[in-house]
Design a protein around this motif. Structure first.
Motif, PDB file in Angstrom:
ATOM      1  N   SER A   1       0.848  -1.212   0.170  1.00 22.60           N
ATOM      2  CA  SER A   1       0.009  -0.455  -0.337  1.00 22.60           C
ATOM      3  C   SER A   1       1.018   0.864   0.467  1.00 22.60           C
ATOM      4  O   SER A   1       1.974   0.991   0.346  1.00 22.60           O
ATOM      5  N   MET A   2       0.171   2.236  -0.603  1.00 18.84           N
ATOM      6  CA  MET A   2       1.047   3.572  -0.382  1.00 18.84           C
ATOM      7  C   MET A   2      -0.278   4.615   0.190  1.00 18.84           C
ATOM      8  O   MET A   2      -1.509   4.249  -0.094  1.00 18.84           O
ATOM      9  N   PHE A   3       1.081   6.105   0.813  1.00 20.74           N
ATOM     10  CA  PHE A   3       0.072   6.800   1.342  1.00 20.74           C
ATOM     11  C   PHE A   3       0.365   7.955   0.752  1.00 20.74           C
ATOM     12  O   PHE A   3       1.467   8.200   0.906  1.00 20.74           O
ATOM     13  N   ALA A   4       0.372   9.610   0.227  1.00 20.04           N
ATOM     14  CA  ALA A   4       0.957   9.903   0.037  1.00 20.04           C
ATOM     15  C   ALA A   4      -0.135  11.711   0.600  1.00 20.04           C
ATOM     16  O   ALA A   4      -0.807  11.036   0.104  1.00 20.04           O
ATOM     17  N   GLU A   5       0.506  12.254   0.981  1.00 14.36           N
ATOM     18  CA  GLU A   5      -0.740  13.876   1.310  1.00 14.36           C
ATOM     19  C   GLU A   5       0.308  15.240   1.339  1.00 14.36           C
ATOM     20  O   GLU A   5       1.408  14.741   1.830  1.00 14.36           O
ATOM     21  N   ASN A   6      -0.286  15.945   0.203  1.00 10.90           N
ATOM     22  CA  ASN A   6       0.301  17.269  -0.171  1.00 10.90           C
ATOM     23  C   ASN A   6       1.699  16.881  -0.086  1.00 10.90           C
ATOM     24  O   ASN A   6       2.675  18.127  -0.204  1.00 10.90           O
ATOM     25  N   TYR A   7       1.910  15.758  -1.592  1.00 14.18           N
ATOM     26  CA  TYR A   7       3.231  16.223  -2.285  1.00 14.18           C
ATOM     27  C   TYR A   7       2.183  16.172  -3.720  1.00 14.18           C
ATOM     28  O   TYR A   7       1.735  15.966  -4.176  1.00 14.18           O
ATOM     29  N   ARG A   8       3.423  17.497  -4.626  1.00 16.98           N
ATOM     30  CA  ARG A   8       2.993  17.716  -5.600  1.00 16.98           C
ATOM     31  C   ARG A   8       1.724  18.015  -6.044  1.00 16.98           C
ATOM     32  O   ARG A   8       0.710  18.486  -5.118  1.00 16.98           O
ATOM     33  N   SER A   9       1.084  17.153  -7.373  1.00 16.58           N
ATOM     34  CA  SER A   9      -0.886  17.535  -7.222  1.00 16.58           C
ATOM     35  C   SER A   9      -1.439  16.116  -6.049  1.00 16.58           C
ATOM     36  O   SER A   9      -2.451  15.918  -6.651  1.00 16.58           O
ATOM     37  N   LEU A  10      -0.883  15.834  -4.944  1.00 15.54           N
ATOM     38  CA  LEU A  10      -0.941  14.628  -4.838  1.00 15.54           C
ATOM     39  C   LEU A  10      -2.063  15.531  -3.059  1.00 15.54           C
ATOM     40  O   LEU A  10      -1.365  15.239  -2.152  1.00 15.54           O
ATOM     41  N   ARG A  11      -3.272  15.694  -3.154  1.00 18.34           N
ATOM     42  CA  ARG A  11      -4.113  16.394  -1.817  1.00 18.34           C
ATOM     43  C   ARG A  11      -3.754  14.748  -0.570  1.00 18.34           C
ATOM     44  O   ARG A  11      -3.166  15.512   0.546  1.00 18.34           O
ATOM     45  N   SER A  12      -4.113  14.395  -1.074  1.00 16.73           N
ATOM     46  CA  SER A  12      -4.404  12.945  -0.112  1.00 16.73           C
ATOM     47  C   SER A  12      -5.090  11.738  -1.321  1.00 16.73           C
ATOM     48  O   SER A  12      -5.926  11.627  -1.039  1.00 16.73           O
ATOM     49  N   ILE A  13      -4.013  10.774  -0.983  1.00 18.60           N
ATOM     50  CA  ILE A  13      -4.768   9.304  -1.782  1.00 18.60           C
ATOM     51  C   ILE A  13      -3.495   8.335  -0.836  1.00 18.60           C
ATOM     52  O   ILE A  13      -2.652   8.343  -0.420  1.00 18.60           O
ATOM     53  N   ARG A  14      -4.742   7.614  -0.491  1.00 16.88           N
ATOM     54  CA  ARG A  14      -4.240   6.042  -0.640  1.00 16.88           C
ATOM     55  C   ARG A  14      -5.055   5.098  -1.302  1.00 16.88           C
ATOM     56  O   ARG A  14      -5.470   5.080  -1.580  1.00 16.88           O
ATOM     57  N   MET A  15      -4.032   3.792  -1.375  1.00 19.82           N
ATOM     58  CA  MET A  15      -4.385   2.873  -1.866  1.00 19.82           C
ATOM     59  C   MET A  15      -3.417   1.339  -1.747  1.00 19.82           C
ATOM     60  O   MET A  15      -2.658   1.738  -1.736  1.00 19.82           O
ATOM     61  N   ASP A  16      -4.488   0.337  -1.820  1.00 20.13           N
ATOM     62  CA  ASP A  16      -3.993  -0.832  -2.001  1.00 20.13           C
ATOM     63  C   ASP A  16      -3.262  -1.339  -3.044  1.00 20.13           C
ATOM     64  O   ASP A  16      -4.286  -1.068  -4.290  1.00 20.13           O
TER      65      ASP A  16
ATOM     66  N   LYS B   1       0.496  11.577 -12.909  1.00 18.25           N
ATOM     67  CA  LYS B   1       0.422  10.346 -12.771  1.00 18.25           C
ATOM     68  C   LYS B   1       1.876   9.749 -12.345  1.00 18.25           C
ATOM     69  O   LYS B   1       2.185   8.715 -11.531  1.00 18.25           O
ATOM     70  N   SER B   2       2.550  11.003 -13.045  1.00 17.94           N
ATOM     71  CA  SER B   2       4.038  10.420 -12.272  1.00 17.94           C
ATOM     72  C   SER B   2       4.308  11.133 -10.729  1.00 17.94           C
ATOM     73  O   SER B   2       5.024  10.033 -10.366  1.00 17.94           O
ATOM     74  N   ASN B   3       2.905  11.972 -10.407  1.00 22.09           N
ATOM     75  CA  ASN B   3       4.172  11.656  -9.385  1.00 22.09           C
ATOM     76  C   ASN B   3       3.334  11.117  -7.706  1.00 22.09           C
ATOM     77  O   ASN B   3       3.687  10.808  -6.817  1.00 22.09           O
ATOM     78  N   LEU B   4       2.952   9.958  -8.481  1.00 19.77           N
ATOM     79  CA  LEU B   4       2.189   8.936  -8.114  1.00 19.77           C
ATOM     80  C   LEU B   4       4.092   7.943  -7.439  1.00 19.77           C
ATOM     81  O   LEU B   4       4.294   7.459  -6.612  1.00 19.77           O
ATOM     82  N   TYR B   5       4.820   7.360  -8.587  1.00 19.04           N
ATOM     83  CA  TYR B   5       5.350   6.991  -8.412  1.00 19.04           C
ATOM     84  C   TYR B   5       6.891   8.361  -7.337  1.00 19.04           C
ATOM     85  O   TYR B   5       7.453   7.565  -7.431  1.00 19.04           O
ATOM     86  N   ARG B   6       6.791   9.102  -8.168  1.00 19.32           N
ATOM     87  CA  ARG B   6       7.795   9.947  -7.589  1.00 19.32           C
ATOM     88  C   ARG B   6       7.595  10.266  -6.056  1.00 19.32           C
ATOM     89  O   ARG B   6       8.741   9.971  -5.318  1.00 19.32           O
ATOM     90  N   ALA B   7       6.361   9.594  -5.614  1.00 18.87           N
ATOM     91  CA  ALA B   7       6.317  10.045  -3.996  1.00 18.87           C
ATOM     92  C   ALA B   7       7.206   8.435  -3.376  1.00 18.87           C
ATOM     93  O   ALA B   7       7.667   8.793  -2.716  1.00 18.87           O
ATOM     94  N   LEU B   8       6.863   7.627  -4.689  1.00 15.62           N
ATOM     95  CA  LEU B   8       7.891   6.391  -4.289  1.00 15.62           C
ATOM     96  C   LEU B   8       8.994   6.589  -3.867  1.00 15.62           C
ATOM     97  O   LEU B   8       9.959   5.735  -3.022  1.00 15.62           O
ATOM     98  N   GLN B   9       9.450   7.283  -5.116  1.00 18.14           N
ATOM     99  CA  GLN B   9      10.731   7.309  -5.129  1.00 18.14           C
ATOM    100  C   GLN B   9      11.332   8.617  -4.030  1.00 18.14           C
ATOM    101  O   GLN B   9      12.507   7.972  -3.164  1.00 18.14           O
ATOM    102  N   LEU B  10      11.018   9.193  -3.368  1.00 16.60           N
ATOM    103  CA  LEU B  10      10.725  10.238  -1.778  1.00 16.60           C
ATOM    104  C   LEU B  10      11.048   8.857  -0.671  1.00 16.60           C
ATOM    105  O   LEU B  10      12.046   9.233   0.040  1.00 16.60           O
ATOM    106  N   VAL B  11      10.231   8.035  -0.757  1.00 18.95           N
ATOM    107  CA  VAL B  11      10.471   7.006   0.245  1.00 18.95           C
ATOM    108  C   VAL B  11      11.360   6.563   0.267  1.00 18.95           C
ATOM    109  O   VAL B  11      12.213   6.074   1.572  1.00 18.95           O
TER     110      VAL B  11
END
Length: 245
Positions: A5-20, A35-45
């Protein structure tokens, strides 16, 4: 190892999103929808786990580029929160990696009567300041803060780091702290204890009681016995009587 699962909040265009997530994850959308911000969030982690978070943020253009790009609530600065959960199916172990500054904001507010930590976009040197409710338009730099205030912020950096060490030892952390800061310190200890083993040596009966309440552990009283250092109630085997109850 699989990302569950992943969760991102307040990152680029991701206001608040969680997904399995599953074995195959397919995303489709028009250009510019994020779309690219989803995997960019994982890159930051991933960068945080490897100790390269600051470099990754800088390569993105600094915090101004990484922070939520939409409207923000007045008086509540956006804070990036990222969370990734992985499962090792062979060993049946779950790992969770998190980047979160919310705990730090709460600790500062609790310790300094509602103050807010202000961190500008990094330049040649890292900077920060405190904004107090009584002076909302005035930022106090580190050289204007007291020894106790600076010590608390240093403790916060150690206990609330996104990449905590497995073992944290605090020797008389209450030194120079105002008594009103001790509840916030105990709360930070409890938060850090979720990922790290904590060792605290203190003179403060109040801090010991606050940590007991927050963490559910009994303080071990150090005494002199036959001229040597000993733990009150401890047997020669190393077991403490209270632990047998």
């Amino acid at each position: 190892m699989m990302l569950r699962s992943m969760f991102a909040e307040n990152y680029r265009s991701l206001r608040s999103i969680r997904m399995d997530l599953a074995g195959v994850n397919l995303f489709i959308g028009e250009n510019g929808v994020g779309k690219s911000n989803l995997y960019r969030a994982l890159q930051l982690v991933q960068a945080a786990v490897r100790g390269h978070l600051a470099r990754e943020i800088a390569e993105e253009g600094g915090m101004a580029s990484a922070i939520w790009s939409g409207p923000q609530r007045v008086g509540k600065p956006a804070r990036i929160r990222l969370d990734a959960e992985l499962i090792d199916e062979e060993r049946a172990i779950t790992f969770r990696y998190r980047i979160d500054t919310v705990d730090l904001d709460r600790a500062v507010a609790d310790a300094f009567a509602g103050a807010r930590l202000q961190v500008p976009e990094p330049g040649q040197f890292a900077e920060f300041s405190l904004v107090f409710p009584d002076f909302p338009h005035r930022a106090f730099s580190p050289r204007e803060l007291s020894d106790g205030q600076m010590r608390f912020l240093a403790l916060a950096a150690a206990l609330l780091s996104y990449r905590r060490p497995r073992f944290i030892a605090l020797n008389e952390p209450e030194t120079s702290l105002h008594p009103d800061m001790l509840p916030a310190l105990a709360a930070m200890v409890a938060s850090a204890a979720g990922e790290s083993q904590i060792w605290i040596v203190t003179h403060s009966e109040r801090l010991a009681e606050l940590v007991r309440q927050q963490c559910g552990v009994r303080p071990r009283r150090v005494i002199r016995k036959d001229g040597a250092t000993w733990i009150d109630g401890m047997r020669l085997t190393g077991a403490v009587e209270e632990e047998d109850e």
